[in-house]
Design an enzyme around this catalytic site. Structure first.
Site, mmCIF file in Angstrom:
data_model
loop_
_atom_site.group_PDB
_atom_site.id
_atom_site.type_symbol
_atom_site.label_atom_id
_atom_site.label_comp_id
_atom_site.label_asym_id
_atom_site.label_seq_id
_atom_site.Cartn_x
_atom_site.Cartn_y
_atom_site.Cartn_z
ATOM 1 N N SER A 1 -6.907 -31.302 23.664
ATOM 2 C CA SER A 1 -6.540 -31.748 22.210
ATOM 3 C C SER A 1 -4.878 -31.636 22.359
ATOM 4 C CB SER A 1 -7.016 -30.935 21.261
ATOM 5 O OG SER A 1 -6.986 -31.730 19.825
ATOM 6 N N ARG B 1 -8.015 -27.568 6.185
ATOM 7 C CA ARG B 1 -8.928 -27.149 7.226
ATOM 8 C C ARG B 1 -10.349 -27.924 7.255
ATOM 9 N NH1 ARG B 1 -9.168 -25.474 12.600
ATOM 10 N NH2 ARG B 1 -10.397 -23.928 12.791
ATOM 11 N N HIS C 1 -15.248 -33.354 19.430
ATOM 12 C CA HIS C 1 -13.861 -32.926 19.885
ATOM 13 C C HIS C 1 -13.949 -31.655 20.245
ATOM 14 C CE1 HIS C 1 -9.867 -33.207 20.761
ATOM 15 N NE2 HIS C 1 -9.609 -32.038 19.871
ATOM 16 N N ASP C 2 -14.443 -30.692 19.596
ATOM 17 C CA ASP C 2 -14.612 -29.262 19.982
ATOM 18 C C ASP C 2 -15.084 -29.042 21.216
ATOM 19 O OD1 ASP C 2 -13.015 -28.262 18.025
ATOM 20 O OD2 ASP C 2 -14.590 -27.505 16.687
ATOM 21 N N ASP D 1 -16.598 -37.549 21.134
ATOM 22 C CA ASP D 1 -15.453 -37.130 20.450
ATOM 23 C C ASP D 1 -14.801 -38.458 19.993
ATOM 24 O OD1 ASP D 1 -12.806 -36.309 19.988
ATOM 25 O OD2 ASP D 1 -12.261 -35.574 21.984
#
Lengths: 408, 408
Positions: A176, A246, A375-376, A342
């Site tokens: 990232s 967040r 993505h994580d 992602d």
């Protein structure tokens, strides 16, 4: 330039205990990390056109340098990461952000490599950021801290490597925003980077990504407790705004499929909806928890600064509009990975980098990893990623002249 | 049940002028719309298990009913839409939300059809919602308004149709949350729906969609001016929170490609970034504008209520877990459309509905339309959608016994 690491740690712990350190409390949040300090004689020249006369960088190391100091791997962390890649995080009490990847016998093997990870410039875990004290006012910088870029972060890391006596890195790795730094390292310091492992990243931030970051910044700045960025001096914190930021960001780190698999439409301990605005669905409760726990460990102004650095990142633009120019003549060997689900940094972004590397004649391998984790995925248990990293590092280490990995 | 439409309009306008109407200002925001009122003798029984004893529904009509009242089309609006589908919106001064689709000679031809569109239950453009006065306290409901569901919205629309003397609709049509209402209409009142045109929608809200809505609600509720939902009585408005909610939602209405095409990474009137937190990128400025203009026309509590209604929507769950059961034995003819770049209601959601309709033996056609405009494509210039709607309605009208469209 600075005193030894041990002395720095002692200073930092002493500062944390001193009552006068209170306004800049976040800077002293992590007395467990060594800190390298750089004074006015070696200022960091920022892309914003100003110099940062006093810089401190908090970092962690894992493993030991070999005699030639040729086994160093630099890890670059993502937006809300920190230097605790593989050690217990002193703020959260949880394992480091890349604990799956880094450690004894793990793909980034700390029995073999000397692994370094520093908190980014603009961060809030000990490296100079907007919560740090301004040398002029003695108060937290707030918005008086100049804006920083990914290149500024990398230049600061280069100062840290000088400080640690590392001329050339065996590898620089990260996902990232960490991957952005990896690309910037390869572009800015090709002779210092033998191998580069950028994961789940892009050579620029897309319009959609900028848009999501802007929502997060607006959420922070809409909170009356933000106080134009002066909340630390005024004794408040815009926690509600940061939590909303967040929550929005967290959705982008997961895939639709993983949210569905984890939560679906399941209700929170009930058979029937409550017909109210409490967290009725499990996914709501999960998101609220993400927001609430994040504000315990992150500085709201840092969130503004670091998201902005990502938004500004556009490596091609810095090289006349052609990304290949950023890597022209590079001898660095690259290994890229992306994840099918992602949608923040889709495979297309990785392909753009691969095409540029091919055009520049660089050595590159690329894998799109099948995963529904979004993505994580780069932070999670992804055996294919582990195998790729292990194989790439082993090959790079051999080519770099390191002895082969010990087989027990 | 209520007085004539004309009288209602007059009453509504008079109320708007009366000083005592101030706290419930949003209810009277639209004196241009006819309003149907339903009193305690015909209460609306809500899914939340309570009755709404006083209900008013603001609506617009376009075209004229034929003698048999068999040419009626009901349009169902999306989350932030209203009754002004094809007429100038009195609040924004802009064309109605489906002006591309509805009008003389347009696919939903007001020279041929009698088109009805009402503000949804829970809305803020004249239909009863949380900004309406509670008959008990005389103050705005706020959170004392019971929560409403998509089915409640549809039941309220059915009362409006009774009031207008429409037994059976030629068609019910809508996109996004409007499409959810279309599906609910077909399930709840199959005998009243000859044809159904749900666009860019799903039979349930996904975990990711719930997550984005929850972010929006948290943004509103995090604003100190929300005051636990009592802001109207206290003379403030949580505009900052609502603007953030809108910004986050707006990203989900567009595709990555359309954001890239419209804005890319272009800077706002400058060659260089400002190294500050103003809107540097055009996409930031665009998003801020979306947030700022939205708060001029939408009630924050309504945003909570209507998003919640969408989250609760799960048509299969209401029919024993099998979506096909919702349409068993239905004689309604269905036409569905989705858009390739819609990631809020991806084609997969439409396919789930099509499979259920096939399983229930209903008549259904389905098209996935190639478009890079994302979810909002259903509101934009999409010639393929226009052609589909025109063909479907023409065929339905003929089958329903209406005279063919006039060829000039």
């Amino acid at each position: 330039m600075t005193s030894s690491v041990e002395t720095d740690v002692a200073l930092s712990a002493a500062q944390a205990a001193a009552p006068s350190a209170a306004p800049a409390r976040r800077e002293a949040d992590d007395p467990h990390s060594p800190v390298a300090r750089f004074g006015a004689k070696a200022p960091l020249k920022l892309d914003a056109g100003v110099e940062l006369p006093h810089l401190q960088i908090a970092y962690q190391t894992y493993g030991e340098p070999n005699a030639a100091r040729s086994n160093a791997i630099l890890l670059c962390h993502a937006l809300t990461g920190d230097q605790h890649a593989a050690s217990l995080n002193p703020v959260t009490g949880k394992p480091g952000w890349w604990d799956t990847m880094v450690g004894p016998g793990k793909p980034i093997d700390t029995e073999r490599f000397y692994v370094i990870c520093s908190n980014v410039l603009g961060g809030c875990m000990g490296t100079t950021g907007p919560a740090s004290s301004s040398p002029v006012s003695g108060q937290p910088y707030g918005l008086d801290m100049p804006l920083v870029t990914i290149r500024d972060m990398v230049n600061a890391q280069a100062m840290l490597l000088d400080h640690l006596g590392i001329d050339q890195l065996l590898c620089v790795a990260g996902g990232s925003m960490g991957g952005m730094q990896v690309l910037q390292w390869a572009a800015s310091y090709p002779e210092r980077v033998f191998a580069a492992l950028p994961i789940a990243t892009g050579a620029r931030h897309s319009a959609q990504n900028i848009a999501f970051h802007e929502v997060g910044r607006q959420a922070v700045m809409a909170d009356p407790d933000w106080r134009g960025g002066r909340y630390l001096a005024e004794g408040v914190t815009p926690n509600r705004g940061l939590a909303v930021a967040r929550m929005a960001a967290h959705i982008t780190y997961m895939s639709d499929q993983s949210l569905h698999r984890k939560f679906g439409r399941r209700l929170q301990n009930r058979d029937m909806p409550t017909f109210g605005f409490d967290a009725d669905f499990q996914v709501e409760s999960y998101l609220r928890h993400q927001g609430e726990s994040f504000v315990q460990r992150f500085d709201p102004n840092s969130y503004l600064y670091v998201t902005r650095a990502m938004d500004y990142f556009d490596l091609a633009a810095d090289y006349g509009g052609a990304l290949a120019n950023a890597f022209r003549g590079s001898k660095t060997r690259f290994c890229l990975a992306s994840f099918t689900s992602d949608w923040l940094f889709p495979t297309e972004e990785a392909r753009t980098i691969v095409h540029a590397l091919n055009a520049s004649g660089a050595s590159v391998s690329f894998t799109e990893i099948e995963s529904d984790k979004g993505h994580d995925a780069f932070l999670l248990h992804e055996p294919e990623l582990f195998a790729i990293a292990r194989g790439f590092l082993d090959s790079a280490a051999r080519a770099f002249g390191l002895p082969p990995a010990r087989k027990d």
